[in-house]
Write an enzyme that holds these catalytic residues in place. Structure first.
Site, PDB file in Angstrom:
ATOM      1  N   CYS A 154      -9.343 -56.252  48.543  1.00  0.00           N
ATOM      2  CA  CYS A 154      -8.886 -54.852  48.446  1.00  0.00           C
ATOM      3  C   CYS A 154      -7.547 -54.682  49.165  1.00  0.00           C
ATOM      4  CB  CYS A 154      -9.941 -53.923  49.038  1.00  0.00           C
ATOM      5  SG  CYS A 154      -9.439 -52.189  49.009  1.00  0.00           S
ATOM      6  N   CYS A 180      -7.129 -51.334  51.015  1.00  0.00           N
ATOM      7  CA  CYS A 180      -7.870 -51.261  52.282  1.00  0.00           C
ATOM      8  C   CYS A 180      -7.176 -52.085  53.367  1.00  0.00           C
ATOM      9  CB  CYS A 180      -9.289 -51.798  52.137  1.00  0.00           C
ATOM     10  SG  CYS A 180     -10.112 -51.366  50.612  1.00  0.00           S
ATOM     11  N   ASP A 181      -6.718 -53.287  53.027  1.00  0.00           N
ATOM     12  CA  ASP A 181      -6.309 -54.259  54.050  1.00  0.00           C
ATOM     13  C   ASP A 181      -4.820 -54.575  54.087  1.00  0.00           C
ATOM     14  OD1 ASP A 181      -9.020 -54.488  54.586  1.00  0.00           O
ATOM     15  OD2 ASP A 181      -9.287 -56.136  53.185  1.00  0.00           O
TER      16      ASP A 181
END
Ligand code: NAP
Length: 306
Positions: free
Chosen positions: A133, A136-137
């Site tokens: 992701c 997200c990261d």
């Protein structure tokens, strides 16, 4: 209490199904494992959902879909369905916390999860340089060299997103042509931070505390190569979330739910919508269409059978 419809999964397909069943005045319960939105919330900007000429953020789109469905009476609860069973015409959903909910029909919108590479080092470095992701990261990888694996829309979109943080992004693809849509390919080819590594597959991930290297094999020449990277983002497709349904509805050879044009699954009273069902194009636009159709079909099924 007997619900008219239980919708399992709160991505765009489930939220649309819930919007339509609620407006049809069916007692509708949507069960979501985490929070509403599903995979959409892991996409930073969505450019191809009609009606938003300026791109809309994945989180905003999901929140608006949720708010709209709730406005018409959809009840949304957080929970994880462990088992589904059938007792005559009544369908039962047993939750992880031991509670059981009963309904006249069930709409399955459980979506899909990223496929792993299944190579050495992937599990060891998951969350320590291996991610599925970018939204997200990505911000944790400022100034690093990154590898994105895959050549589809996800790989290419996320590679473009990662150029915001990374020094360089390698797209590693097993063929010499991308699968992604042409407009995304144009952006990739004109981005100086993206380098394509064709005809190559990942073999091994190495590192110390976090990832430091990805080992590749050229599928044409058989040669191996080491790529020094601080992060690896995997986008090689998805596995449908259908484990729960194996003995309930018919699945295809890749475990996607088989439906007819009305979104009906093989078991009476069960419908499926979105990425979890077998279909040629997985998009938010097609998921919401599935959701609306599944809701309509559930309404018809209930009227004819109860
Ligand atoms: P996808 O379209 O299935 O692409 C997966 C990519 O990974 C392909 O390029 C495939 O190579 C490669 N691949 C598969 N297994 C591999 C392996 N073991 N090792 C190395 N490479 C491997 O998956 P996706 O990109 O995640 O997209 C999933 C669905 O969501 C698609 O229908 C897509 O259109 C949709 N989607 C749409 C958007 C958008 O519209 N903006 C964004 C994201 C996703 P090959 O090409 O050789 O098969």
């Amino acid at each position: 209490m007997l619900w008219d419809v239980i919708i399992v999964g709160g991505g765009p397909a489930g939220l649309t199904a819930g919007l339509y069943t609620s407006r049809a005045r069916l007692k509708s319960l949507l069960v979501e494992r985490a929070f509403a939105g599903g995979q959409v919330t892991t996409t930073e900007w969505i450019e191809n959902y009609p009606g938003f000429d300026e791109a809309v953020s994945g989180i905003e789109l999901a929140q608006r879909m949720e708010k709209q469905a709730k406005k018409f009476g959809l009840e949304i609860i957080q929970g994880s369905v462990r088992e589904i069973s059938i007792d005559g015409k009544i369908k039962k959903a047993l939750f992880e916390n031991g509670e059981t909910y009963e309904a006249k029909s069930i709409i399955l919108c459980t979506g899909a999860n990223p496929k792993p590479l299944n190579i050495e080092g992937e599990e060891k470095f998951r969350g320590r340089g291996v991610s599925y992701c970018a939204v997200c990261d990505g911000a944790f990888f400022k100034g690093k060299r990154l590898a994105v694996i895959g050549g589809g829309n996800s790989a290419v979109e996320e590679a473009l997103f990662l150029t915001k943080f990374a020094e360089i992004v390698y797209i590693v693809h097993r063929r010499d042509q991308l699968r992604a849509e042409k407009i995304l390919q144009e952006r990739v080819f004109s981005n100086p931070k993206i380098k394509l590594i064709w005809n190559s597959v990942p073999e091994k991930i190495d590192g110390d505390d976090t990832v430091t290297a990805l080992f590749l094999k050229n599928v044409k020449t058989g040669e191996s190569a080491r790529l020094d990277v601080g992060g690896i983002f995997v986008y090689v497709g998805y596995n449908p979330n259908t484990k729960l349904l194996e003995n309930i509805v018919a699945l295809n050879e890749n475990n996607y739910i088989i439906t007819d044009d009305a979104m009906a699954a093989s078991q009476p009273g069960f419908f499926a919508a979105g990425d979890v069902r077998q279909k040629p194009l997985k998009q938010i636009a097609t998921a919401v269409g599935d959701g609306a159709t599944a809701a309509y079909s559930a309404e018809k099924y209930i009227a004819e059978n109860f």
